[in-house]
Scaffold this motif. Structure first.
Motif, mmCIF file in Angstrom:
data_model
loop_
_atom_site.group_PDB
_atom_site.id
_atom_site.type_symbol
_atom_site.label_atom_id
_atom_site.label_comp_id
_atom_site.label_asym_id
_atom_site.label_seq_id
_atom_site.Cartn_x
_atom_site.Cartn_y
_atom_site.Cartn_z
ATOM 1 N N ILE A 10 12.785 -55.994 -51.038
ATOM 2 C CA ILE A 10 11.916 -54.826 -50.877
ATOM 3 C C ILE A 10 11.606 -54.286 -52.263
ATOM 4 C CG2 ILE A 10 11.748 -52.524 -49.849
ATOM 5 C CD1 ILE A 10 14.160 -53.519 -47.994
ATOM 6 N N SER A 11 10.330 -54.220 -52.609
ATOM 7 C CA SER A 11 9.970 -53.748 -53.946
ATOM 8 C C SER A 11 10.286 -52.266 -54.087
ATOM 9 C CB SER A 11 8.496 -54.010 -54.237
ATOM 10 O OG SER A 11 7.671 -53.225 -53.408
ATOM 11 N N SER A 150 12.332 -58.075 -35.707
ATOM 12 C CA SER A 150 11.337 -57.130 -35.203
ATOM 13 C C SER A 150 10.486 -56.565 -36.336
ATOM 14 C CB SER A 150 12.003 -56.000 -34.421
ATOM 15 O OG SER A 150 12.866 -55.257 -35.266
ATOM 16 N N LEU A 151 11.034 -56.459 -37.528
ATOM 17 C CA LEU A 151 10.261 -55.967 -38.659
ATOM 18 C C LEU A 151 9.183 -56.981 -39.059
ATOM 19 C CD1 LEU A 151 10.267 -53.400 -40.368
ATOM 20 C CD2 LEU A 151 11.684 -54.603 -42.028
ATOM 21 N N ILE A 152 9.477 -58.250 -38.881
ATOM 22 C CA ILE A 152 8.498 -59.296 -39.208
ATOM 23 C C ILE A 152 7.344 -59.286 -38.216
ATOM 24 C CG2 ILE A 152 8.109 -61.787 -39.392
ATOM 25 C CD1 ILE A 152 11.108 -62.030 -40.160
ATOM 26 N N THR A 163 9.848 -48.431 -43.230
ATOM 27 C CA THR A 163 10.933 -48.723 -42.286
ATOM 28 C C THR A 163 12.055 -49.486 -42.974
ATOM 29 O OG1 THR A 163 9.377 -48.747 -40.434
ATOM 30 C CG2 THR A 163 11.501 -49.845 -40.092
ATOM 31 N N ALA A 164 11.696 -50.477 -43.787
ATOM 32 C CA ALA A 164 12.710 -51.273 -44.489
ATOM 33 C C ALA A 164 13.514 -50.410 -45.459
ATOM 34 C CB ALA A 164 12.049 -52.436 -45.222
ATOM 35 N N THR A 165 12.847 -49.572 -46.236
ATOM 36 C CA THR A 165 13.581 -48.745 -47.187
ATOM 37 C C THR A 165 14.414 -47.687 -46.468
ATOM 38 O OG1 THR A 165 11.674 -47.288 -47.512
ATOM 39 C CG2 THR A 165 11.950 -49.101 -49.077
#
Length: 182
Positions: A10-11, A150-152, A163-165
């Protein structure tokens, strides 16, 4: 460093390269020779893409009319690659128990014609040479997270990075926006 296969990178906010700013990349391969991944949250306007009239490309255009298309990264941007949830296909490489990667057009047409499998299409991929990704992580350009299928496939594209962060339990804006290198 252990393999990052089946992880997200995650950038961080200081990454300002337009392609990688607020990017989540699904790592499909990572070993001592380098790494390969796909940006899962940068959709492409399909109208900007021109294909020739080769038979395979006509079939691909039919598929694209039914699907979103993402920029997987800056490497080999003239090639389609896709993630999917069909298990045990020899023309695919398994990333985890549910997700595989392929570039076989016959598999893609089969997936698109059924409604019980998830898939995501990409032009190109992101690639790192030996030690390059590790140096970028040490430099503070990427956070690492175990992948979440599910994020993919299911999350709204414009919410994937947030959501990832947020799932890491940190306030991303509290992290310094200065890289580890000068």
């Amino acid at each position: 460093m252990n393999t990052l296969k089946n992880h997200f990178i995650i950038s961080l906010p200081h990454v300002k390269d337009p392609l990688f700013e607020k990017t989540v990349i699904f790592i499909c391969e990572h070993d001592k020779r380098g790494a390969m991944g796909l940006i899962i949250n940068k959709e492409i306007n399909k109208k900007d893409i021109a294909f020739s009239n080769q038979e395979n490309e006509k079939e691909l255009i039919k598929v694209l009319n039914k699907s979103s298309l993402f920029i997987g990264g800056p490497v080999l941007t003239d090639r389609i690659i896709f993630l999917h949830t069909i298990k045990k296909i020899t023309e695919s490489i398994s990333i985890n128990k549910e997700v595989s990667v392929s570039n076989d057009l016959k598999i893609l047409k089969s997936i698109v014609s059924t409604s019980n499998h998830k898939y995501k299409l990409f032009l190109g991929h992101s690639g790192w040479s030996e030690g390059q990704l590790e140096r970028e992580i040490e430099n503070g350009d990427w956070l690492i997270q175990k992948s979440i299928n599910s994020l993919i496939f299911e999350k709204q594209i414009d919410r994937i990075w947030d959501t990832a962060t947020n799932s890491l339990g940190i306030e991303i804006n509290d992290i310094s926006n200065i890289t580890g290198q000068s």
